[in-house]
Design a protein around this motif. Structure first.
Motif, short mmCIF file in Angstrom:
data_model
loop_
_atom_site.label_atom_id
_atom_site.label_comp_id
_atom_site.label_asym_id
_atom_site.label_seq_id
_atom_site.Cartn_x
_atom_site.Cartn_y
_atom_site.Cartn_z
N ALA A 295 81.22 -5.67 -24.26
CA ALA A 295 80.03 -6.37 -24.75
C ALA A 295 79.95 -6.29 -26.28
O ALA A 295 79.62 -7.28 -26.95
CB ALA A 295 78.77 -5.79 -24.11
N VAL A 296 80.24 -5.13 -26.85
CA VAL A 296 80.21 -4.97 -28.30
C VAL A 296 81.27 -5.86 -28.95
O VAL A 296 81.02 -6.54 -29.95
CB VAL A 296 80.40 -3.48 -28.68
CG1 VAL A 296 80.63 -3.32 -30.18
CG2 VAL A 296 79.21 -2.65 -28.23
N PHE A 297 82.47 -5.89 -28.39
CA PHE A 297 83.54 -6.73 -28.91
C PHE A 297 83.13 -8.21 -28.88
O PHE A 297 83.32 -8.94 -29.85
CB PHE A 297 84.82 -6.51 -28.09
CG PHE A 297 85.95 -7.42 -28.51
CD1 PHE A 297 86.65 -7.19 -29.68
CD2 PHE A 297 86.30 -8.52 -27.73
CE1 PHE A 297 87.67 -8.02 -30.07
CE2 PHE A 297 87.31 -9.35 -28.11
CZ PHE A 297 88.01 -9.11 -29.29
N THR A 298 82.56 -8.65 -27.77
CA THR A 298 82.11 -10.04 -27.63
C THR A 298 81.03 -10.36 -28.67
O THR A 298 81.03 -11.43 -29.27
CB THR A 298 81.57 -10.29 -26.21
OG1 THR A 298 82.59 -9.95 -25.27
CG2 THR A 298 81.18 -11.74 -26.02
N PHE B 17 80.62 -8.95 -31.69
CA PHE B 17 81.23 -9.06 -33.00
C PHE B 17 82.02 -10.36 -33.16
O PHE B 17 82.00 -10.98 -34.22
CB PHE B 17 82.13 -7.86 -33.30
CG PHE B 17 81.36 -6.63 -33.67
CD1 PHE B 17 80.43 -6.66 -34.71
CD2 PHE B 17 81.55 -5.45 -33.01
CE1 PHE B 17 79.72 -5.53 -35.07
CE2 PHE B 17 80.85 -4.32 -33.36
CZ PHE B 17 79.92 -4.36 -34.39
N VAL B 18 82.72 -10.77 -32.12
CA VAL B 18 83.46 -12.03 -32.19
C VAL B 18 82.48 -13.19 -32.36
O VAL B 18 82.70 -14.09 -33.18
CB VAL B 18 84.34 -12.23 -30.93
CG1 VAL B 18 84.89 -13.64 -30.86
CG2 VAL B 18 85.47 -11.22 -30.93
N GLY B 19 81.38 -13.18 -31.64
CA GLY B 19 80.37 -14.25 -31.75
C GLY B 19 79.75 -14.28 -33.14
O GLY B 19 79.56 -15.35 -33.72
N VAL B 20 79.43 -13.12 -33.70
CA VAL B 20 78.85 -13.07 -35.04
C VAL B 20 79.86 -13.58 -36.06
O VAL B 20 79.51 -14.32 -36.98
CB VAL B 20 78.39 -11.62 -35.38
CG1 VAL B 20 78.06 -11.48 -36.85
CG2 VAL B 20 77.20 -11.24 -34.53
N GLY B 21 81.12 -13.22 -35.94
CA GLY B 21 82.15 -13.68 -36.86
C GLY B 21 82.31 -15.19 -36.82
O GLY B 21 82.41 -15.85 -37.85
N ILE B 22 82.33 -15.75 -35.64
CA ILE B 22 82.45 -17.20 -35.50
C ILE B 22 81.22 -17.89 -36.07
O ILE B 22 81.33 -18.88 -36.79
CB ILE B 22 82.68 -17.60 -34.02
CG1 ILE B 22 84.06 -17.12 -33.57
CG2 ILE B 22 82.54 -19.10 -33.83
CD1 ILE B 22 84.31 -17.27 -32.09
#
Length: 195
Positions: A22-25, A27-32
């Motif tokens: 969930a944390v990885f997802t 961070f990926v969403g925030v980066g995008i």
């Protein structure tokens, strides 16, 4: 009491996988989102409004109006005018290319600066300022001066050239758009020349 089915494993073991995923997802969403947002902001910041012209015309009646006391309807037409693309500022007249008379320094700034231009000129020991285009000032040559320069900063847009001339030597500069600076400088050498 009926026997309980065996559990798939301890609950803490499932949390060790689910929480990092969930944390990885996240961070990926925030980066995008950040990458997409900065591009949008850049595009909207770069977009300059185009000038428009509004023309109000009286509509032509297809049939003669029965009641002449009523005004004819009007139609508003809005047209977007594209600014002229100036590839290069106009070259100065031949007179502006002339050398400075012996014993004098000539500073020049010319071109287009609709929002204005801030001009500074002089030597290492004599700093002056000026405004307005075309700009031309002549100073007496100081043999003790190390350099002579002219700087002209656009105040919001335009396209300008600048030059400084000493004893037949000329240095030129160019600036275009926003708050860019046109700069030209001649340095004295050990033999008394300029370059």
């Amino acid at each position: 009491m009926p026997p309980q089915p065996p559990s798939a494993g301890p609950k803490w073991a499932r949390k060790r996988i689910v929480i990092p995923a969930a944390v990885f997802t996240l961070f990926v969403g925030v980066g995008i989102g950040a990458a997409g947002g900065s591009e949008t902001e850049k595009t909207s910041a770069d977009a300059k409004p185009q000038p428009t012209v509004t023309v109000t015309e009286t509509a032509a009646a297809a049939k003669p109006a029965k009641d002449e006391s009523k005004p004819a309807p009007t139609v508003t037409v809005t047209k977007t005018v594209k600014p002229k693309a100036d590839d290069k500022p106009a070259d100065p007249p031949a007179a502006e290319e002339a050398d400075a008379p012996s014993g004098e320094v000539v500073f020049k700034v010319w071109g287009s600066a609709p929002s204005g231009v801030d001009i500074n000129y002089g030597s290492d020991s004599d700093s002056r300022s000026g405004k307005g285009l075309p700009f031309e000032k002549t100073l007496k040559l100081d043999d003790e001066a190390l350099w002579y320069q002219v700087n002209a900063q656009l105040m919001g847009g335009g396209d300008i050239n600048c030059s400084v001339t000493v004893d037949g030597e000329t240095k030129k500069g160019h600036a275009s758009g926003d708050y860019n600076i046109c700069s030209a400088q001649l340095n004295g050498d050990f033999l008394g020349g300029w370059g």
